[in-house]
Design an enzyme around this catalytic site. Structure first.
Site, mmCIF file in Angstrom:
data_model
loop_
_atom_site.group_PDB
_atom_site.id
_atom_site.type_symbol
_atom_site.label_atom_id
_atom_site.label_comp_id
_atom_site.label_asym_id
_atom_site.label_seq_id
_atom_site.Cartn_x
_atom_site.Cartn_y
_atom_site.Cartn_z
ATOM 1 N N ILE A 137 43.533 49.122 47.239
ATOM 2 C CA ILE A 137 44.755 50.577 47.663
ATOM 3 C C ILE A 137 45.079 49.824 48.812
ATOM 4 O O ILE A 137 46.792 50.332 48.428
ATOM 5 C CB ILE A 137 43.270 51.137 49.274
ATOM 6 C CG1 ILE A 137 42.395 51.915 47.681
ATOM 7 C CG2 ILE A 137 44.750 52.432 49.552
ATOM 8 C CD1 ILE A 137 42.904 53.421 47.139
ATOM 9 N N VAL A 140 47.994 48.165 46.905
ATOM 10 C CA VAL A 140 48.716 49.132 45.961
ATOM 11 C C VAL A 140 49.802 49.746 46.361
ATOM 12 O O VAL A 140 50.692 50.163 46.506
ATOM 13 C CB VAL A 140 47.939 50.019 45.105
ATOM 14 C CG1 VAL A 140 48.949 51.530 44.610
ATOM 15 C CG2 VAL A 140 47.514 49.279 43.771
ATOM 16 N N GLU A 141 48.903 50.437 47.553
ATOM 17 C CA GLU A 141 50.365 50.939 48.866
ATOM 18 C C GLU A 141 51.115 50.287 49.314
ATOM 19 O O GLU A 141 52.696 50.702 49.844
ATOM 20 C CB GLU A 141 49.048 51.939 49.954
ATOM 21 C CG GLU A 141 48.061 52.821 48.896
ATOM 22 C CD GLU A 141 49.137 53.945 48.923
ATOM 23 O OE1 GLU A 141 50.376 54.100 49.079
ATOM 24 O OE2 GLU A 141 48.441 55.015 48.168
ATOM 25 N N THR A 142 51.319 49.522 49.943
ATOM 26 C CA THR A 142 51.775 48.233 50.652
ATOM 27 C C THR A 142 52.434 46.801 50.741
ATOM 28 O O THR A 142 53.007 46.391 50.998
ATOM 29 C CB THR A 142 51.876 48.342 51.838
ATOM 30 O OG1 THR A 142 50.338 48.174 52.792
ATOM 31 C CG2 THR A 142 52.168 49.915 52.826
ATOM 32 N N TYR A 328 48.131 56.693 39.352
ATOM 33 C CA TYR A 328 47.497 55.691 40.051
ATOM 34 C C TYR A 328 46.497 55.321 40.482
ATOM 35 O O TYR A 328 45.685 53.800 41.361
ATOM 36 C CB TYR A 328 47.501 56.801 40.908
ATOM 37 C CG TYR A 328 47.186 56.166 42.731
ATOM 38 C CD1 TYR A 328 48.404 55.011 43.579
ATOM 39 C CD2 TYR A 328 46.078 56.650 43.389
ATOM 40 C CE1 TYR A 328 47.623 54.998 45.408
ATOM 41 C CE2 TYR A 328 45.745 55.700 44.815
ATOM 42 C CZ TYR A 328 46.448 54.560 45.623
ATOM 43 O OH TYR A 328 46.243 54.282 46.674
#
Length: 349
Positions: A137, A140-142, A328
């Protein structure tokens, strides 16, 4: 935690942009110009809906003079309106996957796991969420904190809340949460940066999620998702826990499809609701053994070779609570598996 893609009509307006001067001349200018308003026109504090928003927050306990002063400092961002009209989730799977499931991101995930192993283990034990999912997570996010966003959250939320009609209600609500959050967590409303949709921190929480699910995992008395890795890791784990993650349970499995009847099962969301019998009646079968009592959702992904099918279970649905896109959720799942495999191979070497 990115909002849903915008309607096709908004995309068409963007495609028409190069023709606007000619069209305005042909139509006399006024009517078409009204269909494509610019961010911040007219100024926010001159609008009735903004004054009503201030009044509503005053009823929630925020000083209206302070709210007006903060809103007056907001800068309209046309780029925000442009970006939300073309999200990555609008791409087909064969273009979306290579953005996130890459050797570089996998290697960075393994390194991140090694660096924060104790915190990840503590979060896994407390919240019963697999460590590899937490790592994926954040990856993928940052990209492990590298890309937390460069747009002031205040500017993004004001622009979207008052200049983006398709989801103005949602973003005004998030703006309200952000102003409360500024007070609660001591944030600087001008210096807090995030994505074009107002998500912030190492796990990219929107303001309402920050207020509801962020935790002080390092024990310093603050919930700091921008600069504290323990808080970021613990908060993602808490979010998944609160949304029903089952540690060790399957997330999604490949499916085989025959005929065209499967299309009747698409479009119903990703909460598992289909039985094995319902799947079989529509030409869909799991490609591996499953619990005969389980419920599934049907996922169709577009590859270069054609459609690819998966069956989503409860844990897949939980990932879509973090971001509604099935692309996602699948990217998180596949990145987590690749990171876990690379980590195990490294430990065995």
């Amino acid at each position: 935690m990115t909002p849903r893609p915008v309607p096709r009509t908004t995309r068409r307006l963007r495609l028409m942009a190069p023709l606007l001067p000619l069209l305005l001349a042909m139509a006399g200018g006024a009517s078409l110009a009204q269909e494509a308003p610019l961010a911040g026109d007219p100024p926010y504090l001159q609008r009735d809906e903004v004054q009503a928003f201030v009044g509503a927050l005053a009823e929630e306990g925020l000083d209206p003079d302070w709210v007006r002063a903060v809103l007056a400092s907001a800068e309209p961002r046309q780029r925000v309106l442009d970006l939300i009209s073309a999200p990555a989730e609008g791409k087909p799977w064969h273009q979306y996957r290579p953005i996130f499931v890459t050797p570089r991101r996998i290697a960075a995930g393994v390194e991140f796991w090694q660096t924060h192993e104790r915190t990840l283990l503590r979060a896994q034990e407390r919240y019963r969420v697999n460590a590899e999912i937490l790592v994926a997570i954040i990856g993928v996010e940052t990209f492990y904190g590298r890309h937390q966003g460069s747009i002031p959250v205040l500017d993004a939320l004001v622009t979207l809340g008052f200049d983006y009609p398709p989801r103005a209600r949602f973003f005004r609500s998030e703006l309200g949460h952000f102003l409360h959050l500024v007070r609660e967590e001591g944030l600087d409303p001008r210096e807090t940066l995030g994505s074009y949709a107002g998500a912030m921190g190492r796990g990219q929480f929107i303001s309402s999620s920050y207020r509801e699910y962020a935790v002080d995992f390092d024990g310093d008395g603050r919930r700091d998702l921008m600069d504290s890795w323990p808080d970021a890791i613990g908060s993602v784990a808490h979010y998944f826990h609160r949304h029903g993650w089952t540690m060790g349970a399957p997330v999604a499995i490949p499916a085989r499809v025959e005929g065209e009847d499967y299309k009747d099962l698409l479009g119903g969301g990703y909460r598992p609701r289909l039985t094995l019998d319902q799947l079989r009646q529509h030409g869909v079968r799991p490609a591996e053994g499953v619990d005969p009592q389980a419920r599934f959702s049907l996922i169709q992904l577009e590859t270069v070779e054609g459609p690819e099918f998966w069956l989503g279970l409860d844990n897949f649905y939980v990932i879509t609570r973090y971001n509604r896109s099935p692309l996602y959720a699948m990217a998180v799942l596949q990145l987590s598996r690749e990171i876990l495999r690379a980590r195990e191979e490294g430990e065995g070497a």
